[in-house]
Every structure is written in structure tokens, then in C-alpha cells.
Design a protein around this motif. Structure first.
Motif: not given
Ligand SMILES: [Zn+2]
Ligand SMILES: [Zn+2]
Ligand SMILES: [Zn+2]
Ligand SMILES: [Zn+2]
Length: 246
Positions: A136-149
């Protein structure tokens, strides 16, 4: 009720899941009027043939790929059919397995090639999902990311909610992102081969100079960034490296 273009029956049309969060958004497909039963049959065949990344079967050339929520709903429909309960149980396991195998394989390949400039750069920008291992790539500045799963995790350390080890990894002038730090150190990590992996990549955002640290050579002085995971995490009670028998 609309008519399904595949089976020509009046049936409820497929509506794919809309996933929209600050990490990513899925490509939209309106389902082409396809019925759930036809989609379910397609998903079943794809899984039996060993493909987990199922493409939308509604129209030739549609590039939409089903997210896990879509696959789950299609399997729910299949499950309601007579005598399908057991098959669907097997298919659900198979889906998880195929997806995880595929991502583990990709992760291995990436780490094997991490000397290459492109891969090295990539390792400083992505984090494997702790559940399905998709990068997963970080797209925004937030360090909390979501995965497709459907899972979410802490980007700098790659830990699932509640498992963040970022505070343990803080070091003077240190980097923010440690590739697969959680997967390489947590007891809950199921990727055992990663425990052996001593290569480490730093995200040196500050000087723009990306450094890829390779395998720890025998006799390497502990405390250097190269042995960061093994020394810093072990000192803090996290296991690093393969599980040893007591
Ligand atoms: Zn149909
Ligand atoms: Zn489509
Ligand atoms: Zn995932
Ligand atoms: Zn963290």
C-alpha cells in the motif's frame, strides 16, 4: 427488475462496493445490469481456476476488479443456493489463500530485487498490509492508511490498529517509515520468512538521499542502522528474526 445481459432473467442487478477513503478510491463500474447469480458463478469459476483478482465479467474490456467486499457478496449469493454451503466455505478460504500467496510472492520478489534503484525507491514509499500483504502506498499526509482488503493500518510501522510500534522505533534523527517493521517483529505476524529478513530500508525524507540497507553481514557492529530492527526492537521486547524453540 432489469434483465441480466448474460442469463436474460429478471433479477436484482449487481452493485459493486464503493470504497472511498483518504487512501484510495475504487474505479467505478455500474455492474452493466449483470445479475448477482451470474456474477457469483463467474467468481466461483475464477477461484477454482486459481485467480483471486477477479475482473468484472459484465462487459468486454471492463477493467474493474472486484474488491473483497464484492467477492464476499457474490459468495453470499452462491451460498443461498441448494447444496452450495460447503463449496462456498471452501471458496472463501481459497480466496484468502490465493490473495495472500500472490502478495507474499510479490513481497519476496521485491525484497530479492531491493538492490535495484526502482525497487529500493519503492520500499521507502510503500508498506505491506498486515492482513493481506498488498503493498500500500501512502497517498496523503495521514499516517493511517486503508488497504483494498478492507483493513487499515499505521503506515510508518505497518501495524494493524492497536499494534503500533512507532513509539518504540523512534531514534535520534531517525526515519519515519520502517518497511514491514510490524510484520518483522510482532508475534501476531504470520509471515514467518520475514522474521529472517535483515535488510532494512529507511525513508530519509530529510536529505532526499534514499539509502537501502542490505543484509546484515556477519560480525556487523550492533547499533548501526543496519541492525536497527534486531537491536532496537529486541531491546524493547519485540522478537525479531525467526522464532527460536525454547
Ligand atoms: Zn444473470
Ligand atoms: Zn464492469
Ligand atoms: Zn490488505
Ligand atoms: Zn506505527
Amino acid at each position: 427488475m432489469p434483465v441480466c445481459p448474460v442469463c436474460f432473467e429478471d433479477a436484482e442487478s449487481v452493485e459493486y462496493a464503493t470504497m472511498h477513503n483518504h487512501s484510495w478510491k475504487n474505479h467505478a463500474c455500474d455492474g452493466h445490469g449483470l445479475c448477482w447469480r451470474c456474477l457469483a458463478q463467474h467468481v466461483e469459476i475464477q477461484l477454482l481456476e486459481g485467480r483471486y483478482n477477479v475482473r468484472c465479467p459484465g462487459a468486454a474490456g471492463c477493467s474493474y476488479r472486484l474488491v473483497s467486499l464484492d467477492v464476499g457478496r457474490a459468495l453470499d449469493v452462491l451460498e443461498r443456493e441448494d447444496g452450495k454451503e460447503e463449496v462456498v466455505g471452501t471458496l472463501r478460504l481459497r480466496y484468502e489463500q490465493l490473495r495472500s500467496d500472490c502478495h507474499q510472492h510479490r513481497l519476496r520478489e521485491l525484497l530479492k530485487k531491493s538492490q535495484g534503484a526502482n525497487e529500493a525507491w519503492l520500499l521507502t514509499r510503500v508498506q505491506p498490509c498486515p492482513r493481506c500483504l498488498t503493498l500500500v502506498r501512502k497517498e496523503t499526509g495521514c499516517s493511517h492508511v486503508f488497504c483494498r482488503c478492507g483493513s487499515d493500518f499505521c503506515f510508518p510501522c505497518g501495524a494493524p490498529p492497536g499494534g503500533c510500534i512507532c513509539s518504540q522505533m523512534r531514534r535520534p534523527g531517525g526515519s519515519k517509515v520502517v518497511f514491514a517493521a510490524w510484520l518483522r517483529s510482532a508475534d501476531e505476524s504470520r509471515v514467518e520468512w520475514l522474521w529472517d529478513y535483515r535488510g532494512l530500508v529507511d525513508d530519509n525524507d530529510d536529505d532526499g538521499d534514499e539509502e537501502v540497507e542490505q543484509e546484515l553481514p556477519q560480525g556487523q557492529v550492533p547499533g548501526t542502522p543496519r541492525s536497527f530492527l534486531s537491536t532496537w526492537l529486541e531491546a524493547r521486547g519485540f522478537r525479531c528474526g525467526p522464532r527460536r524453540s525454547p
